[in-house]
Design a protein around this motif. Structure first.
Motif, PDB file in Angstrom:
ATOM      1  N   ASP A  17       0.839  -1.198   0.000  1.00 16.79           N
ATOM      2  CA  ASP A  17       0.000   0.000   0.000  1.00 16.79           C
ATOM      3  C   ASP A  17       0.873   1.247   0.000  1.00 16.79           C
ATOM      4  O   ASP A  17       2.115   1.167  -0.008  1.00 16.79           O
ATOM      5  CB  ASP A  17      -0.965  -0.011   1.187  1.00 16.79           C
ATOM      6  CG  ASP A  17      -0.282  -0.008   2.541  1.00 16.79           C
ATOM      7  OD1 ASP A  17       0.959   0.181   2.622  1.00 16.79           O
ATOM      8  OD2 ASP A  17      -0.990  -0.193   3.547  1.00 16.79           O
ATOM      9  N   ALA A  18       0.241   2.413   0.009  1.00 20.38           N
ATOM     10  CA  ALA A  18       0.961   3.683  -0.039  1.00 20.38           C
ATOM     11  C   ALA A  18       1.909   3.833   1.146  1.00 20.38           C
ATOM     12  O   ALA A  18       3.017   4.353   0.998  1.00 20.38           O
ATOM     13  CB  ALA A  18      -0.031   4.843  -0.094  1.00 20.38           C
ATOM     14  N   ILE A  21       5.120   1.891   0.434  1.00 23.22           N
ATOM     15  CA  ILE A  21       5.936   2.590  -0.569  1.00 23.22           C
ATOM     16  C   ILE A  21       6.589   3.818   0.077  1.00 23.22           C
ATOM     17  O   ILE A  21       7.766   4.098  -0.139  1.00 23.22           O
ATOM     18  CB  ILE A  21       5.096   2.999  -1.790  1.00 23.22           C
ATOM     19  CG1 ILE A  21       4.486   1.768  -2.475  1.00 23.22           C
ATOM     20  CG2 ILE A  21       5.906   3.851  -2.768  1.00 23.22           C
ATOM     21  CD1 ILE A  21       5.467   0.838  -3.139  1.00 23.22           C
ATOM     22  N   GLU A  22       5.828   4.534   0.904  1.00 25.33           N
ATOM     23  CA  GLU A  22       6.379   5.709   1.577  1.00 25.33           C
ATOM     24  C   GLU A  22       7.528   5.314   2.504  1.00 25.33           C
ATOM     25  O   GLU A  22       8.563   5.994   2.554  1.00 25.33           O
ATOM     26  CB  GLU A  22       5.310   6.451   2.373  1.00 25.33           C
ATOM     27  CG  GLU A  22       5.860   7.683   3.066  1.00 25.33           C
ATOM     28  CD  GLU A  22       4.817   8.495   3.797  1.00 25.33           C
ATOM     29  OE1 GLU A  22       5.227   9.444   4.489  1.00 25.33           O
ATOM     30  OE2 GLU A  22       3.605   8.206   3.683  1.00 25.33           O
ATOM     31  N   ILE A  47       2.733  10.108  -1.927  1.00 27.05           N
ATOM     32  CA  ILE A  47       2.514   8.829  -2.595  1.00 27.05           C
ATOM     33  C   ILE A  47       1.071   8.828  -3.096  1.00 27.05           C
ATOM     34  O   ILE A  47       0.132   8.988  -2.317  1.00 27.05           O
ATOM     35  CB  ILE A  47       2.726   7.637  -1.638  1.00 27.05           C
ATOM     36  CG1 ILE A  47       4.025   7.761  -0.852  1.00 27.05           C
ATOM     37  CG2 ILE A  47       2.635   6.321  -2.415  1.00 27.05           C
ATOM     38  CD1 ILE A  47       5.282   7.816  -1.665  1.00 27.05           C
ATOM     39  N   ASP A  49      -1.700   6.950  -6.192  1.00 27.30           N
ATOM     40  CA  ASP A  49      -1.817   5.788  -7.068  1.00 27.30           C
ATOM     41  C   ASP A  49      -1.351   6.106  -8.485  1.00 27.30           C
ATOM     42  O   ASP A  49      -0.614   5.326  -9.087  1.00 27.30           O
ATOM     43  CB  ASP A  49      -3.246   5.246  -7.075  1.00 27.30           C
ATOM     44  CG  ASP A  49      -3.519   4.349  -5.880  1.00 27.30           C
ATOM     45  OD1 ASP A  49      -2.556   3.957  -5.178  1.00 27.30           O
ATOM     46  OD2 ASP A  49      -4.690   4.030  -5.636  1.00 27.30           O
ATOM     47  N   THR A  68       6.302   6.998 -13.073  1.00 32.24           N
ATOM     48  CA  THR A  68       6.503   6.427 -11.742  1.00 32.24           C
ATOM     49  C   THR A  68       6.784   7.485 -10.685  1.00 32.24           C
ATOM     50  O   THR A  68       6.551   7.254  -9.499  1.00 32.24           O
ATOM     51  CB  THR A  68       7.662   5.414 -11.744  1.00 32.24           C
ATOM     52  OG1 THR A  68       8.846   6.065 -12.226  1.00 32.24           O
ATOM     53  CG2 THR A  68       7.327   4.207 -12.600  1.00 32.24           C
ATOM     54  N   TYR A  94       4.280   7.516  -7.779  1.00 33.92           N
ATOM     55  CA  TYR A  94       3.013   6.956  -8.239  1.00 33.92           C
ATOM     56  C   TYR A  94       3.045   5.444  -8.050  1.00 33.92           C
ATOM     57  O   TYR A  94       3.741   4.712  -8.758  1.00 33.92           O
ATOM     58  CB  TYR A  94       2.755   7.382  -9.678  1.00 33.92           C
ATOM     59  CG  TYR A  94       2.734   8.896  -9.785  1.00 33.92           C
ATOM     60  CD1 TYR A  94       1.760   9.625  -9.102  1.00 33.92           C
ATOM     61  CD2 TYR A  94       3.694   9.590 -10.495  1.00 33.92           C
ATOM     62  CE1 TYR A  94       1.732  11.015  -9.146  1.00 33.92           C
ATOM     63  CE2 TYR A  94       3.675  10.981 -10.555  1.00 33.92           C
ATOM     64  CZ  TYR A  94       2.695  11.676  -9.878  1.00 33.92           C
ATOM     65  OH  TYR A  94       2.685  13.055  -9.926  1.00 33.92           O
ATOM     66  N   ARG A  95       2.300   5.009  -7.053  1.00 38.73           N
ATOM     67  CA  ARG A  95       2.346   3.639  -6.559  1.00 38.73           C
ATOM     68  C   ARG A  95       2.041   2.589  -7.625  1.00 38.73           C
ATOM     69  O   ARG A  95       2.785   1.618  -7.779  1.00 38.73           O
ATOM     70  CB  ARG A  95       1.367   3.487  -5.383  1.00 38.73           C
ATOM     71  CG  ARG A  95       1.427   2.126  -4.709  1.00 38.73           C
ATOM     72  CD  ARG A  95       0.464   2.046  -3.543  1.00 38.73           C
ATOM     73  NE  ARG A  95      -0.901   1.899  -3.980  1.00 38.73           N
ATOM     74  CZ  ARG A  95      -1.515   0.725  -4.141  1.00 38.73           C
ATOM     75  NH1 ARG A  95      -0.883  -0.392  -3.870  1.00 38.73           N
ATOM     76  NH2 ARG A  95      -2.761   0.663  -4.552  1.00 38.73           N
ATOM     77  N   LEU A  99       4.484  -0.303  -9.011  1.00 44.69           N
ATOM     78  CA  LEU A  99       4.176  -1.730  -8.848  1.00 44.69           C
ATOM     79  C   LEU A  99       4.147  -2.444 -10.194  1.00 44.69           C
ATOM     80  O   LEU A  99       4.603  -3.589 -10.311  1.00 44.69           O
ATOM     81  CB  LEU A  99       2.855  -1.914  -8.099  1.00 44.69           C
ATOM     82  CG  LEU A  99       2.855  -1.437  -6.650  1.00 44.69           C
ATOM     83  CD1 LEU A  99       1.473  -1.612  -6.037  1.00 44.69           C
ATOM     84  CD2 LEU A  99       3.921  -2.134  -5.827  1.00 44.69           C
ATOM     85  N   VAL A 113      12.053   1.564  -5.865  1.00 41.31           N
ATOM     86  CA  VAL A 113      11.633   2.803  -5.194  1.00 41.31           C
ATOM     87  C   VAL A 113      12.855   3.686  -4.957  1.00 41.31           C
ATOM     88  O   VAL A 113      12.813   4.894  -5.193  1.00 41.31           O
ATOM     89  CB  VAL A 113      10.881   2.501  -3.879  1.00 41.31           C
ATOM     90  CG1 VAL A 113      10.658   3.772  -3.070  1.00 41.31           C
ATOM     91  CG2 VAL A 113       9.545   1.814  -4.180  1.00 41.31           C
TER      92      VAL A 113
END
Length: 140
Positions: A17-18, A21-22, A47, A49, A68, A94-95, A99, A113
């Motif tokens: 999830d965000a 990623i963060e 972050i 989508d 991205t 941009y998650r 992904l 990332v």
């Protein structure tokens, strides 16, 4: 599915999830070497989508999966004292495109990332692509 995930238990195959990623992005920022790191304290990390339609249109990008990350702001070397009322510099990640690239390439997600973060930090400093590769190697 990337080969490194084929043997993973089903519970490990949920898209991050965000917040995940963060956390990876903040870890990447923490590895940026001095003197660059000293100038990143006020950069906002976001972050999302996908990039919004206005951003994609401004960049001439038709497919949101192609973007991205994006740096919004003036490169550090172009700033002046008159910028005090300006919006803070922002790094957008941009998650879903990240992904998608992770699945497509099989690169470790934290490495991907890290790559995107370093690239966007490079824009903050007005660096060339060669300089960004050197920064990424130093932050490795």
């Amino acid at each position: 599915m990337p080969a490194h995930m084929a043997d993973a238990p089903a519970f490990c195959q949920v898209a991050p999830d965000a917040a995940a990623i963060e956390a990876m992005a903040r870890a990447a920022l923490a590895r940026i070497p001095a003197p660059f790191a000293e100038h990143l304290a006020d950069v906002v990390l976001l972050i999302e989508d996908y990039a919004d339609d206005e951003t994609l249109a401004a960049l001439g990008i038709d497919e949101p999966i192609e973007l991205t990350g994006l740096y919004h702001g003036r490169p550090l070397g172009e700033k002046s004292s008159f910028d005090s009322a300006a919006m803070p510099d922002r790094i957008h990640l941009y998650r879903l495109p990240i992904l998608w690239e992770w699945i497509d390439t099989g690169v470790r997600l934290d490495d991907l990332v890290h790559h995107v973060v370093v690239h966007e930090v490079g824009h903050h400093f007005g660096l060339s692509d060669d300089d960004m590769h050197a920064l990424e190697a130093a932050a490795g």
